[in-house]
Design a protein around this motif. Sequence first.
Motif, PDB file in Angstrom:
ATOM      1  N   LYS A 136       0.828  -1.209   0.000  1.00  0.00           N
ATOM      2  CA  LYS A 136       0.000   0.000   0.000  1.00  0.00           C
ATOM      3  C   LYS A 136       0.857   1.251   0.000  1.00  0.00           C
ATOM      4  N   ILE A 137       1.889   1.288   0.861  1.00  0.00           N
ATOM      5  CA  ILE A 137       2.718   2.480   0.934  1.00  0.00           C
ATOM      6  C   ILE A 137       3.598   2.593  -0.306  1.00  0.00           C
ATOM      7  N   ALA A 138       4.041   1.453  -0.851  1.00  0.00           N
ATOM      8  CA  ALA A 138       4.833   1.486  -2.090  1.00  0.00           C
ATOM      9  C   ALA A 138       3.998   2.078  -3.230  1.00  0.00           C
ATOM     10  N   GLN A 139       2.723   1.658  -3.302  1.00  0.00           N
ATOM     11  CA  GLN A 139       1.833   2.178  -4.340  1.00  0.00           C
ATOM     12  C   GLN A 139       1.606   3.675  -4.161  1.00  0.00           C
ATOM     13  N   THR A 140       1.456   4.112  -2.915  1.00  0.00           N
ATOM     14  CA  THR A 140       1.215   5.525  -2.636  1.00  0.00           C
ATOM     15  C   THR A 140       2.418   6.378  -3.021  1.00  0.00           C
ATOM     16  N   LEU A 141       3.625   5.905  -2.707  1.00  0.00           N
ATOM     17  CA  LEU A 141       4.832   6.665  -3.006  1.00  0.00           C
ATOM     18  C   LEU A 141       5.137   6.672  -4.499  1.00  0.00           C
ATOM     19  N   GLY A 142       4.741   5.603  -5.177  1.00  0.00           N
ATOM     20  CA  GLY A 142       4.946   5.530  -6.621  1.00  0.00           C
ATOM     21  C   GLY A 142       6.076   4.589  -6.995  1.00  0.00           C
ATOM     22  N   VAL A 143       5.788   3.668  -7.913  1.00  0.00           N
ATOM     23  CA  VAL A 143       6.793   2.715  -8.379  1.00  0.00           C
ATOM     24  C   VAL A 143       6.903   2.866  -9.891  1.00  0.00           C
ATOM     25  N   THR A 144       7.806   3.726 -10.302  1.00  0.00           N
ATOM     26  CA  THR A 144       8.039   3.965 -11.728  1.00  0.00           C
ATOM     27  C   THR A 144       9.466   3.556 -12.061  1.00  0.00           C
ATOM     28  N   PRO A 145       9.706   3.107 -13.316  1.00  0.00           N
ATOM     29  CA  PRO A 145      11.047   2.652 -13.706  1.00  0.00           C
ATOM     30  C   PRO A 145      12.103   3.710 -13.345  1.00  0.00           C
ATOM     31  N   PRO A 146      13.265   3.262 -12.831  1.00  0.00           N
ATOM     32  CA  PRO A 146      13.683   1.849 -12.730  1.00  0.00           C
ATOM     33  C   PRO A 146      13.277   1.160 -11.439  1.00  0.00           C
ATOM     34  N   LEU A 147      12.462   1.794 -10.594  1.00  0.00           N
ATOM     35  CA  LEU A 147      12.005   1.138  -9.366  1.00  0.00           C
ATOM     36  C   LEU A 147      11.144  -0.069  -9.682  1.00  0.00           C
ATOM     37  N   ARG A 148      11.239  -1.097  -8.808  1.00  0.00           N
ATOM     38  CA  ARG A 148      10.386  -2.262  -8.954  1.00  0.00           C
ATOM     39  C   ARG A 148       9.856  -2.678  -7.589  1.00  0.00           C
ATOM     40  N   SER A 149       8.582  -3.043  -7.553  1.00  0.00           N
ATOM     41  CA  SER A 149       7.929  -3.557  -6.351  1.00  0.00           C
ATOM     42  C   SER A 149       7.616  -5.022  -6.593  1.00  0.00           C
ATOM     43  N   ILE A 150       8.351  -5.911  -5.937  1.00  0.00           N
ATOM     44  CA  ILE A 150       8.307  -7.344  -6.247  1.00  0.00           C
ATOM     45  C   ILE A 150       7.662  -8.109  -5.093  1.00  0.00           C
ATOM     46  N   PRO A 151       6.612  -8.892  -5.349  1.00  0.00           N
ATOM     47  CA  PRO A 151       5.963  -9.664  -4.271  1.00  0.00           C
ATOM     48  C   PRO A 151       6.949 -10.614  -3.587  1.00  0.00           C
ATOM     49  N   ILE A 152       6.854 -10.687  -2.256  1.00  0.00           N
ATOM     50  CA  ILE A 152       7.674 -11.617  -1.480  1.00  0.00           C
ATOM     51  C   ILE A 152       6.782 -12.786  -1.070  1.00  0.00           C
ATOM     52  N   VAL A 153       7.196 -13.992  -1.425  1.00  0.00           N
ATOM     53  CA  VAL A 153       6.395 -15.191  -1.167  1.00  0.00           C
ATOM     54  C   VAL A 153       7.200 -16.190  -0.336  1.00  0.00           C
ATOM     55  N   GLU A 154       6.534 -17.284  -0.047  1.00  0.00           N
ATOM     56  CA  GLU A 154       7.141 -18.403   0.717  1.00  0.00           C
ATOM     57  C   GLU A 154       7.698 -17.933   2.057  1.00  0.00           C
ATOM     58  N   PRO A 155       6.833 -17.592   3.012  1.00  0.00           N
ATOM     59  CA  PRO A 155       5.378 -17.508   2.859  1.00  0.00           C
ATOM     60  C   PRO A 155       4.945 -16.115   2.397  1.00  0.00           C
ATOM     61  N   GLU A 156       3.717 -16.033   1.875  1.00  0.00           N
ATOM     62  CA  GLU A 156       3.141 -14.727   1.548  1.00  0.00           C
ATOM     63  C   GLU A 156       2.484 -14.185   2.818  1.00  0.00           C
ATOM     64  N   ALA A 157       3.235 -13.389   3.552  1.00  0.00           N
ATOM     65  CA  ALA A 157       2.779 -12.919   4.858  1.00  0.00           C
ATOM     66  C   ALA A 157       1.700 -11.850   4.704  1.00  0.00           C
ATOM     67  N   VAL A 158       0.701 -11.901   5.592  1.00  0.00           N
ATOM     68  CA  VAL A 158      -0.395 -10.925   5.578  1.00  0.00           C
ATOM     69  C   VAL A 158      -0.685 -10.513   7.020  1.00  0.00           C
ATOM     70  N   HIS A 159      -0.771  -9.213   7.260  1.00  0.00           N
ATOM     71  CA  HIS A 159      -1.160  -8.709   8.580  1.00  0.00           C
ATOM     72  C   HIS A 159      -2.261  -7.673   8.421  1.00  0.00           C
ATOM     73  N   GLU A 160      -3.069  -7.553   9.464  1.00  0.00           N
ATOM     74  CA  GLU A 160      -4.253  -6.701   9.401  1.00  0.00           C
ATOM     75  C   GLU A 160      -3.994  -5.341  10.037  1.00  0.00           C
ATOM     76  N   ILE A 161      -4.328  -4.297   9.283  1.00  0.00           N
ATOM     77  CA  ILE A 161      -4.225  -2.922   9.770  1.00  0.00           C
ATOM     78  C   ILE A 161      -5.631  -2.395  10.014  1.00  0.00           C
ATOM     79  N   GLY A 162      -5.807  -1.653  11.095  1.00  0.00           N
ATOM     80  CA  GLY A 162      -7.132  -1.123  11.364  1.00  0.00           C
ATOM     81  C   GLY A 162      -7.097   0.118  12.237  1.00  0.00           C
ATOM     82  N   LEU A 163      -8.279   0.651  12.464  1.00  0.00           N
ATOM     83  CA  LEU A 163      -8.462   1.806  13.333  1.00  0.00           C
ATOM     84  C   LEU A 163      -8.720   1.327  14.751  1.00  0.00           C
ATOM     85  N   VAL A 164      -8.029   1.903  15.712  1.00  0.00           N
ATOM     86  CA  VAL A 164      -8.290   1.607  17.123  1.00  0.00           C
ATOM     87  C   VAL A 164      -8.695   2.903  17.822  1.00  0.00           C
TER      88      VAL A 164
END
Length: 300
Positions: free
Chosen positions: A242-270
């Motif tokens: 999300k933050i990578a998308q907000t800041l912008g990923v234009t060449p030559p920058l690359r945003s590459i998915p990290i897998v094995e495992p594909e970690a997921v955490h939940e962000i919310g309002l408290v």
Amino acid sequence: MIDKLEFFIALAGEQSFSRAAEVCGVTQPTLSAGVKQLEDSLGVLLVNRSSRYHGLTREGEHVLVWAKRIVADTRAMRQEARSLRDGLSGQLRLAAIPTALGAVSSLIAPFLDKHPGVRVKVISAASVDILAMLDNLEIDGGLTYLDNEPLGRVRSVPLWKERYRLLTVAGNPLGDRERVTWAEVARLTLCLLTPDMQNRRIVDQLMREAGKPPQTVLESNSIILLYDHVKAGRWATVMPEKIAQTLGVTPPLRSIPIVEPEAVHEIGLVAPQREPAPPLVAALLVEARKFAESGALNLP
């Protein structure tokens, strides 16, 4: 009486007469006198002190719980009285973990469209500090992780899932890959958030589980600084998508998915667990639930 309770709460939080006075916008003698007057009115010693603060007494610890409750209820009462007359107004104070700052506008913009009389203050803070500030009545709500560390007694609204990307430059090690593993990322020299940030603790744990702790050349509590160093072409970082998308990923920058495992955490309002919720907080919770249901804060 309320101002003296606020002095006492600030003193307990800052653990320093001078810092508490600065937070409250008064002189140190005024704050000290206010706390002493509170002690006199209650008939008990609340603070262990000589010329300096040395912690709360046993009675002070118990009074602190009541002080926070009374001050919070008083603020909520004032908010509600004003809102019945003029609509919602005043300042909404929020804190967000650095990796959530890119999503704040998605939540706040429609809230302000509906409540133009409200002003919003947003600061960046570590997850543990957000919970402490909520407890000390310094903020009204926070954007933080919901599932990685204990939250205590708070209201929470899940907003989006945080997934992780290797942010690097094409031509760098792993920079031309379509996906990478945590074990591969752990072999790189990285710039990462500082260890007091929960995102960094998550990244450290994932890399240790992959077989190797991270190697860092630079640490910072600023996502912008990490992004700029990666953009300069010498290093890489691990960043939520999300933050990578907000800041912008234009060449030559690359945003590459990290897998094995594909970690997921939940962000919310408290927000504080109070009944009834202060009007500003109640309105923000309503808006947060609407956006969570619409999926507006989730990436495709």
